[in-house]
Design a protein around this motif. Structure first.
Motif, PDB file in Angstrom:
ATOM      1  N   ILE A   1       0.845  -1.183   0.000  1.00 40.13           N
ATOM      2  CA  ILE A   1       0.000   0.000   0.000  1.00 40.13           C
ATOM      3  C   ILE A   1       0.887   1.242   0.000  1.00 40.13           C
ATOM      4  CG2 ILE A   1      -1.871   1.212   1.163  1.00 40.13           C
ATOM      5  CD1 ILE A   1      -2.636  -1.607   0.366  1.00 40.13           C
ATOM      6  N   LYS A   2       0.552   2.202  -0.845  1.00 38.58           N
ATOM      7  CA  LYS A   2       1.303   3.459  -0.902  1.00 38.58           C
ATOM      8  C   LYS A   2       0.719   4.436   0.122  1.00 38.58           C
ATOM      9  CE  LYS A   2       2.510   7.103  -4.210  1.00 38.58           C
ATOM     10  NZ  LYS A   2       1.806   8.214  -3.524  1.00 38.58           N
ATOM     11  N   MET A   3       1.525   4.821   1.084  1.00 30.27           N
ATOM     12  CA  MET A   3       1.048   5.710   2.144  1.00 30.27           C
ATOM     13  C   MET A   3       1.088   7.163   1.701  1.00 30.27           C
ATOM     14  SD  MET A   3       3.033   3.764   5.217  1.00 30.27           S
ATOM     15  CE  MET A   3       4.417   3.463   4.117  1.00 30.27           C
ATOM     16  N   ASP A   4       0.148   7.948   2.197  1.00 30.55           N
ATOM     17  CA  ASP A   4       0.053   9.362   1.835  1.00 30.55           C
ATOM     18  C   ASP A   4       0.534  10.188   3.025  1.00 30.55           C
ATOM     19  OD1 ASP A   4      -0.444  11.596   0.377  1.00 30.55           O
ATOM     20  OD2 ASP A   4      -2.605  11.614   0.725  1.00 30.55           O
ATOM     21  N   GLY A   5       1.854  10.366   3.117  1.00 34.03           N
ATOM     22  CA  GLY A   5       2.432  11.105   4.236  1.00 34.03           C
ATOM     23  C   GLY A   5       3.646  11.895   3.797  1.00 34.03           C
ATOM     24  N   LEU A   6       4.562  12.154   4.725  1.00 40.61           N
ATOM     25  CA  LEU A   6       5.791  12.887   4.442  1.00 40.61           C
ATOM     26  C   LEU A   6       6.951  11.901   4.425  1.00 40.61           C
ATOM     27  CD1 LEU A   6       7.305  15.687   4.256  1.00 40.61           C
ATOM     28  CD2 LEU A   6       7.654  15.463   6.723  1.00 40.61           C
ATOM     29  N   ALA A   7       7.639  11.781   3.298  1.00 42.23           N
ATOM     30  CA  ALA A   7       8.754  10.845   3.180  1.00 42.23           C
ATOM     31  C   ALA A   7       9.912  11.292   4.064  1.00 42.23           C
ATOM     32  CB  ALA A   7       9.204  10.748   1.725  1.00 42.23           C
ATOM     33  N   CYS A   8      10.524  10.318   4.735  1.00 40.05           N
ATOM     34  CA  CYS A   8      11.594  10.635   5.677  1.00 40.05           C
ATOM     35  C   CYS A   8      12.566   9.459   5.764  1.00 40.05           C
ATOM     36  CB  CYS A   8      11.004  10.927   7.055  1.00 40.05           C
ATOM     37  SG  CYS A   8      12.177  11.525   8.276  1.00 40.05           S
ATOM     38  N   ALA A   9      13.854   9.761   5.986  1.00 41.03           N
ATOM     39  CA  ALA A   9      14.884   8.727   6.142  1.00 41.03           C
ATOM     40  C   ALA A   9      15.416   8.758   7.569  1.00 41.03           C
ATOM     41  CB  ALA A   9      16.011   8.957   5.146  1.00 41.03           C
ATOM     42  N   LEU A  10      15.440   7.594   8.214  1.00 41.46           N
ATOM     43  CA  LEU A  10      15.995   7.461   9.560  1.00 41.46           C
ATOM     44  C   LEU A  10      17.372   6.808   9.445  1.00 41.46           C
ATOM     45  CD1 LEU A  10      12.885   6.022  11.467  1.00 41.46           C
ATOM     46  CD2 LEU A  10      13.393   8.404  10.891  1.00 41.46           C
ATOM     47  N   ILE A  11      18.385   7.425  10.002  1.00 39.67           N
ATOM     48  CA  ILE A  11      19.740   6.872   9.930  1.00 39.67           C
ATOM     49  C   ILE A  11      20.146   6.372  11.306  1.00 39.67           C
ATOM     50  CG2 ILE A  11      22.182   7.376   9.523  1.00 39.67           C
ATOM     51  CD1 ILE A  11      19.569   9.423   7.744  1.00 39.67           C
ATOM     52  N   TYR A  12      20.540   5.095  11.363  1.00 37.89           N
ATOM     53  CA  TYR A  12      21.008   4.453  12.598  1.00 37.89           C
ATOM     54  C   TYR A  12      22.491   4.111  12.437  1.00 37.89           C
ATOM     55  CZ  TYR A  12      16.132   3.914  14.067  1.00 37.89           C
ATOM     56  OH  TYR A  12      14.827   4.149  14.461  1.00 37.89           O
ATOM     57  N   GLU A  13      23.268   4.452  13.436  1.00 34.63           N
ATOM     58  CA  GLU A  13      24.672   4.063  13.487  1.00 34.63           C
ATOM     59  C   GLU A  13      24.846   3.080  14.637  1.00 34.63           C
ATOM     60  OE1 GLU A  13      27.136   4.596  11.560  1.00 34.63           O
ATOM     61  OE2 GLU A  13      26.534   6.305  10.302  1.00 34.63           O
ATOM     62  N   THR A  21      15.658  15.599  13.124  1.00 33.07           N
ATOM     63  CA  THR A  21      15.891  14.547  14.117  1.00 33.07           C
ATOM     64  C   THR A  21      15.155  14.832  15.422  1.00 33.07           C
ATOM     65  OG1 THR A  21      18.099  14.282  13.143  1.00 33.07           O
ATOM     66  CG2 THR A  21      17.671  13.177  15.242  1.00 33.07           C
ATOM     67  N   ALA A  22      15.251  16.086  15.912  1.00 32.04           N
ATOM     68  CA  ALA A  22      14.632  16.410  17.197  1.00 32.04           C
ATOM     69  C   ALA A  22      13.129  16.159  17.164  1.00 32.04           C
ATOM     70  CB  ALA A  22      14.928  17.865  17.563  1.00 32.04           C
ATOM     71  N   ASN A  23      12.500  16.464  16.055  1.00 30.98           N
ATOM     72  CA  ASN A  23      11.055  16.263  15.936  1.00 30.98           C
ATOM     73  C   ASN A  23      10.698  14.787  15.792  1.00 30.98           C
ATOM     74  OD1 ASN A  23      10.605  18.979  16.118  1.00 30.98           O
ATOM     75  ND2 ASN A  23      10.335  19.309  13.919  1.00 30.98           N
ATOM     76  N   VAL A  24      11.483  14.047  15.004  1.00 33.04           N
ATOM     77  CA  VAL A  24      11.180  12.631  14.784  1.00 33.04           C
ATOM     78  C   VAL A  24      11.373  11.824  16.062  1.00 33.04           C
ATOM     79  CG1 VAL A  24      11.956  10.556  13.559  1.00 33.04           C
ATOM     80  CG2 VAL A  24      11.601  12.696  12.307  1.00 33.04           C
ATOM     81  N   ARG A  25      12.307  12.247  16.912  1.00 26.77           N
ATOM     82  CA  ARG A  25      12.521  11.538  18.192  1.00 26.77           C
ATOM     83  C   ARG A  25      11.264  11.570  19.053  1.00 26.77           C
ATOM     84  NH1 ARG A  25      17.808  10.510  20.141  1.00 26.77           N
ATOM     85  NH2 ARG A  25      17.067  10.896  22.273  1.00 26.77           N
ATOM     86  N   THR A  26      10.352  12.528  18.808  1.00 31.66           N
ATOM     87  CA  THR A  26       9.124  12.606  19.605  1.00 31.66           C
ATOM     88  C   THR A  26       8.053  11.623  19.135  1.00 31.66           C
ATOM     89  OG1 THR A  26       8.015  14.291  18.260  1.00 31.66           O
ATOM     90  CG2 THR A  26       9.581  15.074  19.909  1.00 31.66           C
ATOM     91  N   ILE A  27       8.244  11.010  17.961  1.00 36.14           N
ATOM     92  CA  ILE A  27       7.243  10.068  17.429  1.00 36.14           C
ATOM     93  C   ILE A  27       7.386   8.743  18.172  1.00 36.14           C
ATOM     94  CG2 ILE A  27       6.415   8.852  15.381  1.00 36.14           C
ATOM     95  CD1 ILE A  27       7.520  11.158  13.704  1.00 36.14           C
ATOM     96  N   SER A  28       6.348   8.360  18.844  1.00 37.53           N
ATOM     97  CA  SER A  28       6.442   7.239  19.781  1.00 37.53           C
ATOM     98  C   SER A  28       6.804   5.908  19.143  1.00 37.53           C
ATOM     99  CB  SER A  28       5.130   7.098  20.561  1.00 37.53           C
ATOM    100  OG  SER A  28       4.055   6.853  19.664  1.00 37.53           O
TER     101      SER A  28
END
Length: 677
Positions: free
Chosen positions: A120-132, A152-159
């Motif tokens: 399914i193609k989601m209708d949202g905001l595309a974003c890349a998460l980088i893990y080291e 990053t600061a905003n995405v960290r708030t997404i549970s």
């Protein structure tokens, strides 16, 4: 030097207007985070610009939005270059498009077996998460596909975004070095509804839609505000420096789940296109029950080595496409506003526009309901409008794109339009009502006249259904529209004073005998304004089916010899009227199936005109005999008139024209001789 054609000049002007408004919409969307229109409206106008630029490549300018993906990034966030470009996908819309995509891949990889991955193609905001080494270190928006914003600061708030990846057996390699996870930041529909309910209770304005709210929220400079809004992240890709770490797209999804990342559980793999298309069909309706908004599916080659080998063209990978379901909104240009008179005498305005596909079907007109609705929308001829389908069935005008309004347009004057289109009728608007109606004519009277016409000799020719019987049926409430005559039973007739056993039986039999009338008689019988016997024949000979006639554009109607703008608009308005659409559907449900029969005979290709009074044959009978033998009965002498039949008190102007055009002139006896040859 050739002078530019009128269509070319219009295209130059339209392209300029579209570039300006798309730039305005794009700025509001990408920079101000205050989208002013839906994605469907933007895409429809964008598509129109592509069409113009494809037809006239010289109109493409350096600032055209068709030549780039994104816009200027919002200030306040650090810019980050992506490790690899966040590509967009080519859109496909049906099985033929999907099959063509596979053919293109087969040419590049002949003999390769394709396994397909679909999600399914989601209708949202595309974003890349980088893990080291398994720890979240950065989150970057798609941006212009090359460079995004560090959020990053905003995405960290997404549970549901893990700050550390799960240590899962069999997937430990993803905890070593750099792992990039790409996906969509979305607001689930239930969370969106709950948030708007809170805002409503607090007297605050409600948000427009989940997708725009998610995109706007993630770009807020204050993470506390972001944390107060229920965003979610759903992944769709997993990247590693070593391509062999992720052999297939399905493996990527399995790894995502093991690492603690949310992804769609609906994703599946298929060995052939039949499976892919079945999946697409399944989610055509089920997608509305998903927790997030979607407008389609993504289909990819499952094998990542094949995916890489197929490469990229421009901005799109060859090994993936986005299947888009039919848009529920579109834009088009209003060519005219015509008024239809219904069986109750109500005057219903109808917008006639360039054909446009909405929710999978082509529409070209929509009811504007009444004068107040036209005033509310401020809709004018020449306006670009947003069309949607109410309940995915009835096309409606949602709004006017006033930035594209041509200069010197005038507000639609309803009463003036009534006088122009119906000069012989008077209309009143009763106090407290929004509808104009024909003055001095009740719904019952109009209905009785309509049924009499439908049953008349020139139309369906229903024996025993004359004026008095029609009035009796209408007054008794047995007939409330034309189709109701096919619902009458003998038992109902016997309750009326006018009918005994034999007369009731004759009427029932006569009506039943006309369940498959000739199509041209049926169309004439509908009582469409300006459509007489010959015009009905001309229409049916041109379109050959009721469905084709229903879908005909004004330009297609006007292309028929003898049919001008007035008749074309009248036909288009009749078929656009919701009451008439309901009536035609009802005929079908009652198994009334008009048939098309192309008349051929010794008069095929010949045109006849009668002037003066004939002694032995009524004019209607002459016309009928001509048509039965394949000829055309005309009302006036023209260049293509074959014969002019003359009687008493001949019209001199017709004789003069016949002589001018070389038309053969016959007296009544000569015509009868011609009939009997």
């Amino acid at each position: 030097m050739m002078t530019p054609s009128q269509p070319y000049k219009k295209s130059v002007k339209r392209a300029k207007e579209l570039r300006e408004i798309l730039s305005k919409y794009s700025y509001a969307y990408h920079v101000l985070d205050t989208p002013s229109v839906s994605d469907a409206v933007y895409d429809s106008l964008f598509s129109e610009l592509i069409t113009i630029e494809t037809k006239y490549p010289e109109l493409v300018t350096s600032d055209s939005p068709t030549g780039r993906v994104g816009n200027e990034l919002l200030g306040g966030f650090k810019k980050v270059t992506h490790s690899s470009r966040m590509l967009s996908l080519n859109d496909v819309f049906d099985r033929a498009d999907v099959e063509a995509w596979v053919v293109r891949m087969d040419k590049l990889l002949p003999g390769a077996r394709h396994e397909f991955f679909a999600d399914i193609k989601m209708d949202g905001l595309a974003c890349a998460l980088i893990y080291e080494n398994g720890i979240l270190v950065q989150a970057v928006t798609r941006g212009d596909s090359y460079v995004g914003e560090d959020v990053t600061a905003n995405v960290r708030t997404i549970s549901n975004v893990p700050l550390r990846l799960r240590d899962a057996e069999g997937y430990k390699k993803f905890l070593i070095g750099r792992t990039e996870i790409r996906g969509e930041i979305v607001m689930l529909k239930n969370d969106f509804v709950a948030l708007n309910e809170k805002r409503r209770a607090a007297g605050e304005p409600e948000f427009a839609n989940p997708r725009n709210l998610a995109a706007g929220t993630i770009r807020q400079l204050d993470p506390k505000l972001v944390a107060a809004r229920p965003l979610s992240f759903r992944a769709y890709d997993l990247l590693r420096q070593a391509a062999t770490d992720v052999p297939t797209n399905m493996y990527a999804y399995e790894a995502l789940s093991a690492l603690g990342i949310s992804r769609n559980k609906e994703a599946s793999i298929f060995g052939n296109l039949d499976g892919v298309m079945a999946f697409i069909d399944e989610w055509s309706e089920k997608r509305h029950d998903l927790p997030f908004d979607t407008d389609g599916l993504v289909v990819k080659v499952n094998d990542r080595a094949q995916f890489a080998e197929l490469g990229v063209v421009g901005k799109q990978p060859r090994a993936a496409v986005a299947f888009k379901y039919a848009a529920e909104q579109a834009t088009t240009v209003v060519k005219d506003i015509v008024i239809s008179i219904g069986r109750t005498g109500a005057a219903t305005p109808v917008a006639v526009f360039d054909p446009v596909v909405v929710a999978g079907t082509t529409v070209q007109h929509a009811s504007l309901h009444n004068a107040d609705e036209i005033a509310r929308l401020d809709i004018r001829v020449g306006d670009t409008v947003v069309i949607f389908k109410a309940g995915d069935i009835i096309p409606q005008v949602e709004s006017v794109v006033k930035e594209l309004r041509p200069k010197h347009t005038k507000p639609f004057q309803f009463e003036e339009a009534l006088k122009h289109q119906y000069p012989e009728l008077s209309f009143i608007r009763p106090e407290g009502e929004v509808v104009y109606r024909v003055k001095g004519a009740t719904g019952v009277l109009l209905l009785a006249k309509a049924v009499q016409h439908f049953a008349s000799k020139g139309a369906l020719d229903i024996d025993t259904l004359g004026e008095k019987n029609v009035v009796a049926l209408v007054n008794a409430g047995l007939v409330k529209d034309l189709a109701d005559i096919y619902t009458i039973t003998k038992t109902q007739l016997l309750r009326l004073d006018r009918f005994a056993d034999i007369s009731a039986g004759k009427l029932i039999d006569a009506i039943a005998d006309k369940r498959k009338p000739l199509l041209e008689r049926f169309v004439y019988g509908l009582g469409i304004r300006h459509v007489g016997t010959q015009t009905a024949i001309d229409l049916i000979n041109a379109f050959k089916s009721l469905e084709n006639l229903r879908n005909a554009t004004i330009d297609q109607l006007k292309a028929i010899d003898g049919i001008g703008e007035v008749v074309a608009e009248s036909v288009a308005a009749w078929f656009a009227d919701p009451d008439n659409e309901t009536l035609l559907t009802k005929f079908g449900e009652l198994n009334v199936k008009p048939v098309f029969e192309k008349k051929t005979g010794k008069f095929t290709g010949q045109n006849f005109v009668v002037t003066g009074t004939l002694e032995s044959l009524p004019r209607d009978e002459v016309a009928e005999k001509i048509r039965e033998l394949g000829g055309t009965f005309q009302s006036a002498v023209a260049k293509d008139t074959t014969y002019l039949i003359t009687g008493g008190k001949v019209g001199e102007s017709k004789l003069k024209k016949a002589s001018q055009y070389g038309t053969t002139i016959l007296n009544e006896k000569e015509f009868i001789d011609l009939l009997e040859k």
